[in-house]
Scaffold this motif. Structure first.
Motif, PDB file in Angstrom:
ATOM      1  N   VAL A   1     103.198  39.970  16.325  1.00  0.00           N
ATOM      2  CA  VAL A   1     102.452  39.142  15.377  1.00  0.00           C
ATOM      3  C   VAL A   1     101.022  38.952  15.860  1.00  0.00           C
ATOM      4  CG1 VAL A   1     102.334  36.900  14.236  1.00  0.00           C
ATOM      5  CG2 VAL A   1     104.561  37.998  14.592  1.00  0.00           C
ATOM      6  N   ALA A   2     100.852  38.664  17.147  1.00  0.00           N
ATOM      7  CA  ALA A   2      99.526  38.375  17.683  1.00  0.00           C
ATOM      8  C   ALA A   2      98.618  39.601  17.688  1.00  0.00           C
ATOM      9  CB  ALA A   2      99.645  37.814  19.097  1.00  0.00           C
ATOM     10  N   ILE A   3      99.181  40.799  17.899  1.00  0.00           N
ATOM     11  CA  ILE A   3      98.350  41.998  18.038  1.00  0.00           C
ATOM     12  C   ILE A   3      97.893  42.541  16.685  1.00  0.00           C
ATOM     13  CG2 ILE A   3     100.194  43.744  17.954  1.00  0.00           C
ATOM     14  CD1 ILE A   3      97.220  43.686  20.397  1.00  0.00           C
ATOM     15  N   TYR A   4      98.585  42.181  15.617  1.00  0.00           N
ATOM     16  CA  TYR A   4      98.299  42.800  14.324  1.00  0.00           C
ATOM     17  C   TYR A   4      96.867  42.552  13.819  1.00  0.00           C
ATOM     18  CZ  TYR A   4      98.283  43.897   9.411  1.00  0.00           C
ATOM     19  OH  TYR A   4      97.924  44.407   8.195  1.00  0.00           O
ATOM     20  N   PRO A   5      96.332  41.324  13.834  1.00  0.00           N
ATOM     21  CA  PRO A   5      94.985  41.133  13.277  1.00  0.00           C
ATOM     22  C   PRO A   5      93.929  42.007  13.938  1.00  0.00           C
ATOM     23  CG  PRO A   5      96.064  39.012  13.583  1.00  0.00           C
ATOM     24  CD  PRO A   5      96.924  40.030  14.256  1.00  0.00           C
ATOM     25  N   GLY A   6      94.040  42.205  15.247  1.00  0.00           N
ATOM     26  CA  GLY A   6      93.080  43.058  15.930  1.00  0.00           C
ATOM     27  C   GLY A   6      93.178  44.505  15.485  1.00  0.00           C
ATOM     28  N   LEU A   7      94.392  44.999  15.286  1.00  0.00           N
ATOM     29  CA  LEU A   7      94.573  46.369  14.796  1.00  0.00           C
ATOM     30  C   LEU A   7      94.003  46.518  13.394  1.00  0.00           C
ATOM     31  CD1 LEU A   7      98.233  47.003  16.024  1.00  0.00           C
ATOM     32  CD2 LEU A   7      96.166  48.094  16.915  1.00  0.00           C
ATOM     33  N   ALA A   8      94.276  45.528  12.535  1.00  0.00           N
ATOM     34  CA  ALA A   8      93.770  45.585  11.165  1.00  0.00           C
ATOM     35  C   ALA A   8      92.247  45.595  11.143  1.00  0.00           C
ATOM     36  CB  ALA A   8      94.310  44.397  10.362  1.00  0.00           C
ATOM     37  N   ALA A   9      91.627  44.806  12.008  1.00  0.00           N
ATOM     38  CA  ALA A   9      90.168  44.771  12.057  1.00  0.00           C
ATOM     39  C   ALA A   9      89.598  46.063  12.621  1.00  0.00           C
ATOM     40  CB  ALA A   9      89.708  43.581  12.898  1.00  0.00           C
TER      41      ALA A   9
ATOM     42  N   PRO B   1      92.738  47.321   4.614  1.00  0.00           N
ATOM     43  CA  PRO B   1      92.522  46.368   3.527  1.00  0.00           C
ATOM     44  C   PRO B   1      93.434  45.162   3.664  1.00  0.00           C
ATOM     45  CG  PRO B   1      93.821  48.230   2.766  1.00  0.00           C
ATOM     46  CD  PRO B   1      93.375  48.566   4.160  1.00  0.00           C
ATOM     47  N   ARG B   2      92.909  44.011   3.312  1.00  0.00           N
ATOM     48  CA  ARG B   2      93.723  42.795   3.377  1.00  0.00           C
ATOM     49  C   ARG B   2      94.610  42.708   2.144  1.00  0.00           C
ATOM     50  NH1 ARG B   2      94.454  38.213   6.015  1.00  0.00           N
ATOM     51  NH2 ARG B   2      94.977  36.317   4.871  1.00  0.00           N
ATOM     52  N   PRO B   3      95.916  42.472   2.321  1.00  0.00           N
ATOM     53  CA  PRO B   3      96.798  42.326   1.157  1.00  0.00           C
ATOM     54  C   PRO B   3      96.339  41.195   0.251  1.00  0.00           C
ATOM     55  CG  PRO B   3      98.071  42.552   3.178  1.00  0.00           C
ATOM     56  CD  PRO B   3      96.640  42.366   3.589  1.00  0.00           C
ATOM     57  N   ARG B   4      96.526  41.398  -1.034  1.00  0.00           N
ATOM     58  CA  ARG B   4      96.091  40.414  -2.029  1.00  0.00           C
ATOM     59  C   ARG B   4      97.294  39.825  -2.762  1.00  0.00           C
ATOM     60  NH1 ARG B   4      92.232  44.601  -2.956  1.00  0.00           N
ATOM     61  NH2 ARG B   4      93.518  45.338  -4.683  1.00  0.00           N
ATOM     62  N   ALA B   5      97.231  38.524  -3.022  1.00  0.00           N
ATOM     63  CA  ALA B   5      98.279  37.847  -3.786  1.00  0.00           C
ATOM     64  C   ALA B   5      98.281  38.376  -5.227  1.00  0.00           C
ATOM     65  CB  ALA B   5      98.030  36.341  -3.764  1.00  0.00           C
ATOM     66  N   PRO B   6      99.417  38.242  -5.923  1.00  0.00           N
ATOM     67  CA  PRO B   6     100.666  37.601  -5.495  1.00  0.00           C
ATOM     68  C   PRO B   6     101.501  38.512  -4.603  1.00  0.00           C
ATOM     69  CG  PRO B   6     100.902  38.430  -7.734  1.00  0.00           C
ATOM     70  CD  PRO B   6      99.462  38.679  -7.345  1.00  0.00           C
ATOM     71  N   PHE B   7     102.281  37.889  -3.717  1.00  0.00           N
ATOM     72  CA  PHE B   7     103.093  38.624  -2.771  1.00  0.00           C
ATOM     73  C   PHE B   7     104.567  38.552  -3.175  1.00  0.00           C
ATOM     74  CE2 PHE B   7      99.471  36.938  -0.265  1.00  0.00           C
ATOM     75  CZ  PHE B   7      98.853  38.153  -0.023  1.00  0.00           C
TER      76      PHE B   7
ATOM     77  N   ALA C   1     100.792  34.169   7.318  1.00  0.00           N
ATOM     78  CA  ALA C   1      99.452  34.664   7.600  1.00  0.00           C
ATOM     79  C   ALA C   1      98.829  35.372   6.418  1.00  0.00           C
ATOM     80  CB  ALA C   1      99.486  35.597   8.806  1.00  0.00           C
ATOM     81  N   LEU C   2      99.637  35.796   5.446  1.00  0.00           N
ATOM     82  CA  LEU C   2      99.093  36.508   4.286  1.00  0.00           C
ATOM     83  C   LEU C   2      98.080  35.658   3.524  1.00  0.00           C
ATOM     84  CD1 LEU C   2     102.369  38.139   2.883  1.00  0.00           C
ATOM     85  CD2 LEU C   2     100.460  39.338   3.995  1.00  0.00           C
ATOM     86  N   ASN C   3      98.263  34.363   3.522  1.00  0.00           N
ATOM     87  CA  ASN C   3      97.377  33.475   2.759  1.00  0.00           C
ATOM     88  C   ASN C   3      96.316  32.810   3.615  1.00  0.00           C
ATOM     89  OD1 ASN C   3      98.576  33.729   0.106  1.00  0.00           O
ATOM     90  ND2 ASN C   3     100.362  32.652   0.962  1.00  0.00           N
ATOM     91  N   GLN C   4      96.205  33.238   4.883  1.00  0.00           N
ATOM     92  CA  GLN C   4      95.194  32.660   5.753  1.00  0.00           C
ATOM     93  C   GLN C   4      93.889  33.448   5.649  1.00  0.00           C
ATOM     94  OE1 GLN C   4      96.911  32.568   9.662  1.00  0.00           O
ATOM     95  NE2 GLN C   4      98.454  31.038   9.119  1.00  0.00           N
ATOM     96  N   PRO C   5      92.737  32.817   6.001  1.00  0.00           N
ATOM     97  CA  PRO C   5      91.467  33.548   6.001  1.00  0.00           C
ATOM     98  C   PRO C   5      91.548  34.774   6.885  1.00  0.00           C
ATOM     99  CG  PRO C   5      91.090  31.201   6.276  1.00  0.00           C
ATOM    100  CD  PRO C   5      92.581  31.406   6.368  1.00  0.00           C
ATOM    101  N   SER C   6      90.789  35.812   6.517  1.00  0.00           N
ATOM    102  CA  SER C   6      90.931  37.108   7.168  1.00  0.00           C
ATOM    103  C   SER C   6      90.280  37.172   8.546  1.00  0.00           C
ATOM    104  CB  SER C   6      90.320  38.202   6.302  1.00  0.00           C
ATOM    105  OG  SER C   6      88.929  38.011   6.176  1.00  0.00           O
ATOM    106  N   ASP C   7      89.328  36.297   8.869  1.00  0.00           N
ATOM    107  CA  ASP C   7      88.588  36.365  10.134  1.00  0.00           C
ATOM    108  C   ASP C   7      87.969  37.726  10.361  1.00  0.00           C
ATOM    109  OD1 ASP C   7      89.205  33.728  10.806  1.00  0.00           O
ATOM    110  OD2 ASP C   7      91.105  34.291  11.715  1.00  0.00           O
ATOM    111  N   GLY C   8      87.541  38.351   9.260  1.00  0.00           N
ATOM    112  CA  GLY C   8      86.879  39.643   9.374  1.00  0.00           C
ATOM    113  C   GLY C   8      87.803  40.829   9.301  1.00  0.00           C
ATOM    114  N   ALA C   9      89.133  40.612   9.300  1.00  0.00           N
ATOM    115  CA  ALA C   9      90.053  41.741   9.245  1.00  0.00           C
ATOM    116  C   ALA C   9      90.056  42.342   7.858  1.00  0.00           C
ATOM    117  CB  ALA C   9      91.458  41.281   9.598  1.00  0.00           C
TER     118      ALA C   9
END
Length: 264
Positions: A220-228, A233-239, A256-264
């Protein structure tokens, strides 16, 4: 004898979509696994027919799904996604040696089922008076395969778990629109695809976590760095949370899907 991974590479380079799909289904049925040799990357990956014309980004003029041509454009785009999905499964098999036999067996099953999806959509497209190649298409799925071709962890994180997981969200509303337009056959095909894609994303989740454990990483922790890093692309609602849970996503990942992307 030609190893399984060499056969995957040959099929990946096949330019004829029908032969590629038939070959992927036959290869899975053969049940032969060879995980040892390292293979050099040849030119011509992936093999593509002369048509459709491919673009990095594609913007269609919206057409009504209540017309045969409007439905054909949509069915064609879905068929193109499934053809790319065959290539992605074949690519992960030949490109990354030294994995357990179950890894290759899983991705051969995925290639087999993606080939079935392509054939169902191709045949339905014929019934609408068109063929695969009649409309332009995009390169998005394969672009991510190119970016992650030297990084198995990133490939697992960002292709099945990100790009293909988007299909879990998109499939129900697209299916509803097609059925609403009277295309019940397309609705039946999309139901098959959604059922199988839950399993495909689950395979991606499983091997992502296996690879994270091998490298001593928190999945879970490593994923945002890989995505960035790889500009996913950041997934978009609806999920489709029910389908994502069935595919093995953890509650922390769904939150985490609904959290801000932090640049990812």
């Amino acid at each position: 004898m030609t190893s399984l991974r060499q056969q995957c590479l040959a099929l990946l380079r096949e330019r004829d979509p029908d032969r590629k799909a038939a070959g992927a289904r036959a290869l899975d049925a053969a049940g032969h696994v060879d995980t040892h040799e390292a293979l050099a990357e040849p030119p011509g990956i992936p093999g593509r027919p002369d048509r459709p014309e491919l673009f990095a980004k594609l913007q269609f003029r919206k057409q009504s799904l209540h017309t045969p041509e409007g439905r054909a454009v949509l069915i064609h785009s879905l068929a193109h996604i499934e053809l790319n999905a065959i290539d992605l499964a074949l690519d992960i098999c030949w490109r990354f040696p030294g994995m357990p036999p179950a890894f290759y067996a899983d991705w051969l099953r995925v290639a087999n089922e993606e080939a079935l999806h392509f054939e169902l959509l191709r045949d339905h497209l014929h019934g609408l008076g068109h063929a695969y190649g009649d409309f332009p298409a995009h390169t998005g799925l394969w672009d991510m395969a190119e970016r992650t071709k030297h990084d198995l962890l990133a490939r697992l994180a960002l292709v099945p778990r990100t790009l293909e997981a988007r299909g879990l969200d998109a499939s129900p509303p697209v299916r509803a629109k097609l059925i609403g337009a009277g295309d019940h056959r397309a609705g039946d095909i999309l139901a098959i695809i959604l059922r199988d894609e839950i399993g495909h994303v689950a395979i991606g989740n499983h091997w992502y976590r296996v690879e994270c454990a091998r490298q001593g990483l928190d999945p879970v922790a490593i994923y945002p760095g890989l995505a960035a890093r790889y500009e996913a692309p950041r997934p978009r609602a609806p999920f489709n949370l029910e389908a994502r849970r069935a595919a093995g996503f953890e509650e922390a990942e769904l939150a985490a899907l609904n959290q801000p992307s932090d640049g990812a």
